[in-house]
Design an enzyme around this catalytic site. Structure first.
Site, PDB file in Angstrom:
ATOM      1  N   ILE A   9       0.838  -1.192   0.000  1.00 12.12           N
ATOM      2  CA  ILE A   9       0.000   0.000   0.000  1.00 12.12           C
ATOM      3  C   ILE A   9       0.876   1.246   0.000  1.00 12.12           C
ATOM      4  CG2 ILE A   9      -1.946  -1.159   1.102  1.00 12.12           C
ATOM      5  CD1 ILE A   9      -1.103   0.227   3.726  1.00 12.12           C
ATOM      6  N   CYS A  10       0.285   2.353  -0.379  1.00 13.05           N
ATOM      7  CA  CYS A  10       1.018   3.620  -0.476  1.00 13.05           C
ATOM      8  C   CYS A  10       1.521   4.053   0.880  1.00 13.05           C
ATOM      9  CB  CYS A  10       0.116   4.697  -1.081  1.00 13.05           C
ATOM     10  SG  CYS A  10      -0.162   4.411  -2.824  1.00 13.05           S
ATOM     11  N   PRO A  11       2.665   4.668   0.878  1.00 14.54           N
ATOM     12  CA  PRO A  11       3.410   5.216  -0.249  1.00 14.54           C
ATOM     13  C   PRO A  11       4.467   4.284  -0.825  1.00 14.54           C
ATOM     14  CG  PRO A  11       4.407   6.033   1.736  1.00 14.54           C
ATOM     15  CD  PRO A  11       3.243   5.150   2.152  1.00 14.54           C
ATOM     16  N   ASP A  12       4.592   3.054  -0.319  1.00 17.88           N
ATOM     17  CA  ASP A  12       5.671   2.164  -0.753  1.00 17.88           C
ATOM     18  C   ASP A  12       5.743   1.918  -2.264  1.00 17.88           C
ATOM     19  OD1 ASP A  12       6.686   1.949   1.816  1.00 17.88           O
ATOM     20  OD2 ASP A  12       5.499   0.166   2.273  1.00 17.88           O
ATOM     21  N   ASN A  65      -1.658   7.247  -7.887  1.00 17.90           N
ATOM     22  CA  ASN A  65      -0.463   7.993  -7.467  1.00 17.90           C
ATOM     23  C   ASN A  65       0.712   7.799  -8.418  1.00 17.90           C
ATOM     24  OD1 ASN A  65      -1.759   9.037  -5.224  1.00 17.90           O
ATOM     25  ND2 ASN A  65      -0.980   7.477  -3.841  1.00 17.90           N
TER      26      ASN A  65
END
Length: 74
Positions: free
Chosen positions: A13-16, A46
């Protein structure tokens, strides 16, 4: 000759995912293609928005809850 780099970022999941894409693009050259597999909808948005903002060509395909983002470096 252009290279194709594949990243499997399913389950993240974000931001990875965005951070990993940014790191991969730092090591790539103009004309290279980065193929990113994700299953998190916000990551699609993103990554696509960021890559387009950097001037790269972006194509997204969706299959059964997963997406492939294909980024061609400018």
């Amino acid at each position: 000759m252009a290279e194709t780099i594949s990243l499997n970022l399913r389950g993240q999941i974000c931001p990875d995912p965005l951070v990993q894409v940014q790191d991969a693009l730092k090591r790539a050259a103009a004309g290279d293609v980065l193929e990113v597999a994700v299953d998190y909808p916000l990551a699609v948005e993103n990554i696509s928005r960021w890559a387009e903002g950097q001037g790269h060509a972006v194509a997204v395909t969706q299959k059964e809850g997963e997406w492939e983002i294909r980024i061609t470096l400018a």
